[in-house]
Design a protein around this motif. Structure first.
Motif, PDB file in Angstrom:
ATOM      1  N   LYS A  75      -0.438  -3.474  -7.623  1.00  0.00           N
ATOM      2  CA  LYS A  75      -0.159  -4.305  -8.759  1.00  0.00           C
ATOM      3  C   LYS A  75       1.008  -3.632  -9.518  1.00  0.00           C
ATOM      4  N   VAL A 121      -9.036   0.366 -10.843  1.00  0.00           N
ATOM      5  CA  VAL A 121      -8.785   0.653  -9.335  1.00  0.00           C
ATOM      6  C   VAL A 121      -9.840   0.641  -8.522  1.00  0.00           C
ATOM      7  N   SER A 162       0.653  -1.332   0.091  1.00  0.00           N
ATOM      8  CA  SER A 162      -0.046   0.121  -0.049  1.00  0.00           C
ATOM      9  C   SER A 162       0.745   1.318  -0.015  1.00  0.00           C
ATOM     10  N   ARG A 201      -9.753  -1.054  -4.719  1.00  0.00           N
ATOM     11  CA  ARG A 201      -8.452  -1.129  -4.334  1.00  0.00           C
ATOM     12  C   ARG A 201      -7.902   0.407  -3.950  1.00  0.00           C
ATOM     13  N   MET A 255      -3.646   3.726  -1.968  1.00  0.00           N
ATOM     14  CA  MET A 255      -3.836   2.717  -2.877  1.00  0.00           C
ATOM     15  C   MET A 255      -3.193   1.301  -2.246  1.00  0.00           C
ATOM     16  N   ASN A 256      -4.371   0.439  -2.168  1.00  0.00           N
ATOM     17  CA  ASN A 256      -3.970  -0.803  -1.709  1.00  0.00           C
ATOM     18  C   ASN A 256      -4.022  -1.846  -2.520  1.00  0.00           C
ATOM     19  N   SER A 257      -3.666  -3.053  -2.200  1.00  0.00           N
ATOM     20  CA  SER A 257      -3.259  -4.192  -3.214  1.00  0.00           C
ATOM     21  C   SER A 257      -2.737  -4.032  -4.587  1.00  0.00           C
ATOM     22  N   ASP A 306       0.087  -0.773 -11.701  1.00  0.00           N
ATOM     23  CA  ASP A 306      -0.184   0.538 -11.267  1.00  0.00           C
ATOM     24  C   ASP A 306       1.056   1.129 -11.246  1.00  0.00           C
TER      25      ASP A 306
END
Length: 124
Positions: free
Chosen positions: A87, A64, A17, A67, A83-85, A90
């Protein structure tokens, strides 16, 4: 003159994150819409999400949704992008943008004011 300053970017592993901040100055922002865009290497700048200063919830790109979360601190004139999870997809330079209408738009041309951007790199 509107000034937007992003911070909080960096390097993070996939699944991690980050929280980006956008500090706004120069105007009364109560009637503005604030957005986040990003530009990945070799790609066009794309909409990530947006919120109005009067609103309580954001609008997000499908890529997004679920997330990323946009929030704001009206007293500090600051907008955040949680911003979580994360990738690897991103990975991009993330930009804060503002428009002097409390209506959310999702295209680059609708926002006349931009920050300098902050780099987010997600490693796999």
């Amino acid at each position: 003159q509107v000034q937007l300053v992003e911070s909080g970017g960096g390097l993070v592993q996939a699944g991690g994150s980050l929280r980006l901040s956008c500090a706004a100055s120069g105007r009364a922002f109560s009637s503005y819409a604030m957005a986040w865009f990003r530009r990945a290497p070799g790609k066009e700048r794309e909409f990530v999400g947006a919120i109005t200063w009067q609103g309580s919830s954001g609008v997000y790109a499908d890529s997004v949704k679920g997330r990323f979360t946009i929030s704001k601190d009206n007293a500090k004139n600051t907008v955040y992008l949680q911003m979580n999870s994360l990738k690897p997809d991103d990975t991009a330079v993330y930009y804060c943008a503002a428009r002097m209408m409390p209506v959310i738009r999702t295209t680059v041309g609708d926002y006349p004011h931009w920050g300098q951007g902050t780099q987010v790199t997600v490693s796999s």
